[in-house]
Scaffold this active site. Structure first.
Site, PDB file in Angstrom:
ATOM      1  N   GLY A  74       0.637  -1.217  -0.089  1.00 41.03           N
ATOM      2  CA  GLY A  74       0.040   0.043  -0.076  1.00 41.03           C
ATOM      3  C   GLY A  74       0.964   1.160  -0.028  1.00 41.03           C
ATOM      4  O   GLY A  74       0.537   2.170  -0.695  1.00 41.03           O
ATOM      5  N   ASP A  75       2.078   1.333   0.941  1.00 44.52           N
ATOM      6  CA  ASP A  75       2.764   2.461   0.700  1.00 44.52           C
ATOM      7  C   ASP A  75       3.530   2.554  -0.530  1.00 44.52           C
ATOM      8  O   ASP A  75       3.709   3.663  -1.196  1.00 44.52           O
ATOM      9  CB  ASP A  75       3.906   2.290   1.974  1.00 44.52           C
ATOM     10  CG  ASP A  75       3.390   1.904   3.109  1.00 44.52           C
ATOM     11  OD1 ASP A  75       2.318   2.267   3.548  1.00 44.52           O
ATOM     12  OD2 ASP A  75       3.961   0.971   4.021  1.00 44.52           O
TER      13      ASP A  75
END
Length: 306
Positions: free
Chosen positions: A249-250
């Site tokens: 997600g990052d």
């Protein structure tokens, strides 16, 4: 410049085993140690994509010094502040038939520490982005809203990647982007999201509350971007074998910013974001530029009418 803020970083020890047996000695078949924390992951991917970034946050104790050494090994530009108490946490991630995480607590952060961090962000301007990413320690609840209140006049684009009340408190500052996953989005809106119409209704309620763009990650089902001009863009998931989802997600947030700043459009932002998130999910650790570029060729973007 893209500033990333990680309030509670960790040395991430990712261990892969053929099978995990509770109560027995388990041998790692693969192990990886890297400087973890959602904002730091964003900076690592940005740096690998050739973007100018600096990672900010707090470190403490002997593990904080070890963390700093890991940042230097990765060539990451940073300005972490050292606290005079506690120690930087260590998080252990075990990847076998399923993923198991054991996360440490980290040092205590005080209001005056946040003030010092805000001083580091004083030079941010309209050409810059500030990424506030990760959980907020319970002892300083409301920290992101506290930071945004003090830097709101700088004009920088704000990206917030956190959950629950901490995220909701930031919406009045009109962040440029938030990136909940589908489960976090359901929690924000208080109901399970099962259809495209429910997804659209939930996201638009958040846009009415202040956020400009919402990027929803949906794992194997891809990602959906609701833009400030009103477009709904969808990137289908790419087939492949997941290696370890830590940092995916990052990586998507980092790819989105890199694509937006270099490609100049929301389509390119979503394409690069989806590719970066997928590349990390298929890797053991944070993906590099070559892996991300390879995934970009497979990303298909379509506009949805919802």
């Amino acid at each position: 410049m893209i500033y990333t803020v990680t309030l509670n970083p960790a040395i991430d020890n990712v261990i892969q085993t053929e099978a995990f047996q509770k109560g027995h000695i388990n041998r790692a078949c693969r192990e990886y140690i890297f400087p973890g924390g959602k904002g730091v992951n964003v900076s690592l991917v940005l740096e690998r994509l050739g973007m100018e970034t600096v990672a900010l946050g707090f470190l403490a104790g002997a593990t904080g010094k070890a963390y700093q050494a890991l940042l230097q090994e990765n060539g990451l530009n940073h300005g972490f502040l050292f606290l005079d108490r506690g120690f930087t946490r260590i998080n252990t991630k075990v990847s076998a038939e399923e993923e198991t995480e054991i996360n440490g607590g980290g040092p205590g952060i005080r209001e005056r520490d946040l003030d010092q961090l805000c001083g580091q962000l004083a030079s941010a301007g309209p050409e810059d982005f500030v990424v506030l990413s990760g959980s907020v320690p319970s002892r300083i609840s409301g920290a992101y809203a506290y930071i945004l209140e003090r830097i709101s006049g700088c004009g920088a684009g704000i990206v917030v990647d956190t959950t629950g009340e901490e995220l909701l408190q930031t919406l009045k500052y009109r962040p440029f982007l938030i990136k909940p996953n589908i489960h976090e989005l359901s929690e924000l809106c208080g109901a399970a999201i099962r259809t495209k119409d429910e997804l659209a209704a939930c996201v638009r309620s958040l846009q009415k509350a202040g956020v400009r763009n919402v990027l929803v990650s949906m794992g194997r089902d891809g990602a959906c971007l609701f833009t400030e001009p009103g477009e709904v863009l969808y990137a289908a998931g790419i087939s492949g074998k997941a290696g370890n989802t830590v940092g995916a997600g990052d990586s998507m947030v980092a790819g989105f910013l890199a694509g937006y700043l270099t490609g100049g459009s929301y389509r390119e932002a979503l394409r690069t974001g989806a590719a970066a998130g997928t590349a990390t999910a298929f890797s053991f650790g944070i993906a590099g530029e070559e892996e991300i570029t390879g995934c970009m060729e497979q990303v298909v973007i379509e506009e949805l009418k919802i």
